[in-house]
Design a protein around this motif. Structure first.
Motif, PDB file in Angstrom:
ATOM      1  N   ASN A   1      52.644  64.788  43.491  1.00 47.41           N
ATOM      2  CA  ASN A   1      52.107  64.104  44.830  1.00 47.41           C
ATOM      3  C   ASN A   1      51.763  62.808  44.915  1.00 47.41           C
ATOM      4  O   ASN A   1      51.954  61.943  45.592  1.00 47.41           O
ATOM      5  CB  ASN A   1      50.750  64.830  45.350  1.00 47.41           C
ATOM      6  N   ASP A   2      51.528  62.302  43.528  1.00 48.59           N
ATOM      7  CA  ASP A   2      51.102  60.817  43.312  1.00 48.59           C
ATOM      8  C   ASP A   2      52.598  60.189  43.355  1.00 48.59           C
ATOM      9  O   ASP A   2      52.536  59.026  44.055  1.00 48.59           O
ATOM     10  CB  ASP A   2      50.742  60.541  41.882  1.00 48.59           C
ATOM     11  N   ASP A   3      53.872  60.904  42.612  1.00 57.38           N
ATOM     12  CA  ASP A   3      55.162  60.156  42.769  1.00 57.38           C
ATOM     13  C   ASP A   3      55.298  59.987  44.356  1.00 57.38           C
ATOM     14  O   ASP A   3      55.785  59.012  44.709  1.00 57.38           O
ATOM     15  CB  ASP A   3      55.881  60.828  41.912  1.00 57.38           C
ATOM     16  N   TYR A   4      55.182  61.133  44.897  1.00 54.53           N
ATOM     17  CA  TYR A   4      55.740  61.167  46.490  1.00 54.53           C
ATOM     18  C   TYR A   4      54.925  60.095  47.204  1.00 54.53           C
ATOM     19  O   TYR A   4      55.170  59.283  47.962  1.00 54.53           O
ATOM     20  CB  TYR A   4      55.301  62.644  47.203  1.00 54.53           C
ATOM     21  N   ASP A   5      53.433  60.093  46.824  1.00 55.48           N
ATOM     22  CA  ASP A   5      52.705  58.895  47.573  1.00 55.48           C
ATOM     23  C   ASP A   5      53.097  57.373  47.450  1.00 55.48           C
ATOM     24  O   ASP A   5      53.332  56.575  48.160  1.00 55.48           O
ATOM     25  CB  ASP A   5      51.397  59.113  47.374  1.00 55.48           C
ATOM     26  N   LYS A   6      53.624  57.343  46.046  1.00 57.36           N
ATOM     27  CA  LYS A   6      54.116  55.946  45.602  1.00 57.36           C
ATOM     28  C   LYS A   6      55.284  55.560  46.228  1.00 57.36           C
ATOM     29  O   LYS A   6      55.621  54.483  46.869  1.00 57.36           O
ATOM     30  CB  LYS A   6      54.350  56.020  44.024  1.00 57.36           C
ATOM     31  N   ASN A   7      56.291  56.585  46.273  1.00 55.53           N
ATOM     32  CA  ASN A   7      57.573  56.494  47.029  1.00 55.53           C
ATOM     33  C   ASN A   7      57.587  56.003  48.391  1.00 55.53           C
ATOM     34  O   ASN A   7      58.016  55.261  49.170  1.00 55.53           O
ATOM     35  CB  ASN A   7      58.427  57.494  46.826  1.00 55.53           C
ATOM     36  N   ASN A   8      56.414  57.030  49.167  1.00 59.85           N
ATOM     37  CA  ASN A   8      56.242  56.819  50.698  1.00 59.85           C
ATOM     38  C   ASN A   8      55.572  55.204  51.050  1.00 59.85           C
ATOM     39  O   ASN A   8      56.001  54.873  51.858  1.00 59.85           O
ATOM     40  CB  ASN A   8      55.384  57.701  50.903  1.00 59.85           C
ATOM     41  N   GLU A   9      54.691  54.929  50.011  1.00 61.98           N
ATOM     42  CA  GLU A   9      54.256  53.519  50.171  1.00 61.98           C
ATOM     43  C   GLU A   9      55.104  52.411  50.279  1.00 61.98           C
ATOM     44  O   GLU A   9      54.873  51.358  50.693  1.00 61.98           O
ATOM     45  CB  GLU A   9      53.326  53.289  49.023  1.00 61.98           C
ATOM     46  N   ILE A  10      56.224  52.689  49.385  1.00 59.01           N
ATOM     47  CA  ILE A  10      57.347  51.663  49.283  1.00 59.01           C
ATOM     48  C   ILE A  10      58.236  51.792  50.517  1.00 59.01           C
ATOM     49  O   ILE A  10      58.722  50.838  51.159  1.00 59.01           O
ATOM     50  CB  ILE A  10      58.066  51.672  48.008  1.00 59.01           C
ATOM     51  N   GLN A  11      58.494  53.079  50.766  1.00 57.09           N
ATOM     52  CA  GLN A  11      59.554  53.432  51.698  1.00 57.09           C
ATOM     53  C   GLN A  11      58.917  53.248  53.276  1.00 57.09           C
ATOM     54  O   GLN A  11      60.068  53.011  54.306  1.00 57.09           O
ATOM     55  CB  GLN A  11      60.364  54.820  51.685  1.00 57.09           C
ATOM     56  N   LYS A  12      57.703  53.535  53.570  1.00 58.61           N
ATOM     57  CA  LYS A  12      57.439  53.619  54.902  1.00 58.61           C
ATOM     58  C   LYS A  12      57.549  51.959  55.536  1.00 58.61           C
ATOM     59  O   LYS A  12      57.996  52.112  56.635  1.00 58.61           O
ATOM     60  CB  LYS A  12      55.946  53.791  55.132  1.00 58.61           C
ATOM     61  N   PRO A  13      57.306  51.045  54.965  1.00 58.09           N
ATOM     62  CA  PRO A  13      57.391  49.589  55.514  1.00 58.09           C
ATOM     63  C   PRO A  13      58.846  49.297  55.781  1.00 58.09           C
ATOM     64  O   PRO A  13      59.043  48.734  56.797  1.00 58.09           O
ATOM     65  CB  PRO A  13      56.711  48.782  54.604  1.00 58.09           C
ATOM     66  N   LEU A  14      59.538  49.855  54.932  1.00 60.23           N
ATOM     67  CA  LEU A  14      61.132  49.481  54.826  1.00 60.23           C
ATOM     68  C   LEU A  14      61.707  50.431  56.006  1.00 60.23           C
ATOM     69  O   LEU A  14      62.569  49.612  56.941  1.00 60.23           O
ATOM     70  CB  LEU A  14      61.687  50.277  53.445  1.00 60.23           C
ATOM     71  N   GLN A  15      61.415  51.521  56.312  1.00 58.65           N
ATOM     72  CA  GLN A  15      61.608  52.253  57.361  1.00 58.65           C
ATOM     73  C   GLN A  15      61.230  51.696  58.562  1.00 58.65           C
ATOM     74  O   GLN A  15      62.197  51.519  59.497  1.00 58.65           O
ATOM     75  CB  GLN A  15      60.974  53.795  57.464  1.00 58.65           C
TER      76      GLN A  15
ATOM     77  N   ILE B   1      67.292  42.592  55.482  1.00 54.73           N
ATOM     78  CA  ILE B   1      67.930  42.846  54.293  1.00 54.73           C
ATOM     79  C   ILE B   1      66.990  42.722  53.033  1.00 54.73           C
ATOM     80  O   ILE B   1      66.946  43.304  52.012  1.00 54.73           O
ATOM     81  CB  ILE B   1      69.068  41.561  54.025  1.00 54.73           C
ATOM     82  N   ARG B   2      65.824  41.606  53.088  1.00 55.32           N
ATOM     83  CA  ARG B   2      64.899  41.400  52.097  1.00 55.32           C
ATOM     84  C   ARG B   2      63.926  42.834  52.032  1.00 55.32           C
ATOM     85  O   ARG B   2      63.590  43.253  50.824  1.00 55.32           O
ATOM     86  CB  ARG B   2      64.128  40.407  52.323  1.00 55.32           C
ATOM     87  N   ALA B   3      63.746  43.393  52.945  1.00 53.69           N
ATOM     88  CA  ALA B   3      62.983  44.485  53.193  1.00 53.69           C
ATOM     89  C   ALA B   3      63.763  45.707  52.225  1.00 53.69           C
ATOM     90  O   ALA B   3      63.267  46.568  51.651  1.00 53.69           O
ATOM     91  CB  ALA B   3      62.705  45.273  54.448  1.00 53.69           C
ATOM     92  N   CYS B   4      65.048  45.795  52.682  1.00 54.77           N
ATOM     93  CA  CYS B   4      66.071  46.915  51.739  1.00 54.77           C
ATOM     94  C   CYS B   4      65.874  46.547  50.399  1.00 54.77           C
ATOM     95  O   CYS B   4      65.783  47.556  49.732  1.00 54.77           O
ATOM     96  CB  CYS B   4      67.397  47.001  52.552  1.00 54.77           C
ATOM     97  N   ALA B   5      66.112  45.297  50.026  1.00 57.41           N
ATOM     98  CA  ALA B   5      65.985  44.719  48.430  1.00 57.41           C
ATOM     99  C   ALA B   5      64.776  45.086  47.940  1.00 57.41           C
ATOM    100  O   ALA B   5      64.869  45.690  46.783  1.00 57.41           O
ATOM    101  CB  ALA B   5      66.420  43.322  48.475  1.00 57.41           C
ATOM    102  N   GLU B   6      63.677  44.812  48.622  1.00 51.55           N
ATOM    103  CA  GLU B   6      62.419  44.863  48.008  1.00 51.55           C
ATOM    104  C   GLU B   6      61.961  46.294  47.817  1.00 51.55           C
ATOM    105  O   GLU B   6      61.730  46.765  46.840  1.00 51.55           O
ATOM    106  CB  GLU B   6      61.324  44.369  48.755  1.00 51.55           C
ATOM    107  N   GLY B   7      62.629  47.442  48.802  1.00 53.42           N
ATOM    108  CA  GLY B   7      62.187  48.792  48.815  1.00 53.42           C
ATOM    109  C   GLY B   7      62.952  49.367  47.657  1.00 53.42           C
ATOM    110  O   GLY B   7      62.725  50.519  47.103  1.00 53.42           O
TER     111      GLY B   7
END
Length: 125
Positions: A73-87, A114-120
């Motif tokens: 769940n921690d890994d999911y939360d971490k990934n979601n924290e990065i991906q949500k703003p990108l989405q 593009i920067r959002a994609c790169a950062e994510g």
């Protein structure tokens, strides 16, 4: 600045629409840029946290009632924290390009997306 501030930018964008203030390309570009910054800050913070944590061992006999952290769940939360703003950034860009929008994206808008994609992708890719 906190990585969660992109949510404030999204809320302000929504408030503008509710109050019939028409957002323009600068507004959308700024919000997309805030999403990119949030994704970058989350990726950096998570990477720093992971670098500081040398003991990621979990006793599988423990359950959550015993205070065990669920690393899945921690890994999911971490990934979601990065991906949500990108989405959110990509949703805004898609909306701008749609027939529902009166605003056409420009080079600043595309650069922010593009920067959002790169950062994510920095941490997960």
């Amino acid at each position: 600045a906190d990585a969660g501030e992109y949510q404030i930018a999204l809320e302000l964008l929504q408030r503008m629409k509710e109050e019939e203030v028409e957002p323009n390309v600068v507004t959308y570009s700024a919000v997309i840029g805030a999403c990119a910054t949030a994704s970058a800050k989350a990726a950096t913070r998570i990477q720093d946290d992971d670098d500081d944590d040398d003991t990621y061992l979990v006793d599988s006999s423990w359950d959550d009632e015993n205070g065990n952290e669920n690393t899945d769940n921690d890994d999911y939360d971490k990934n979601n924290e990065i991906q949500k703003p990108l989405q959110k950034a990509l949703q805004l860009l898609s909306y701008m390009k749609s027939s529902q929008s009166n605003v056409t994206p420009n080079i600043v808008t595309y650069n922010a997306a593009i920067r959002a994609c790169a950062e994510g992708q920095d941490l997960i890719g």
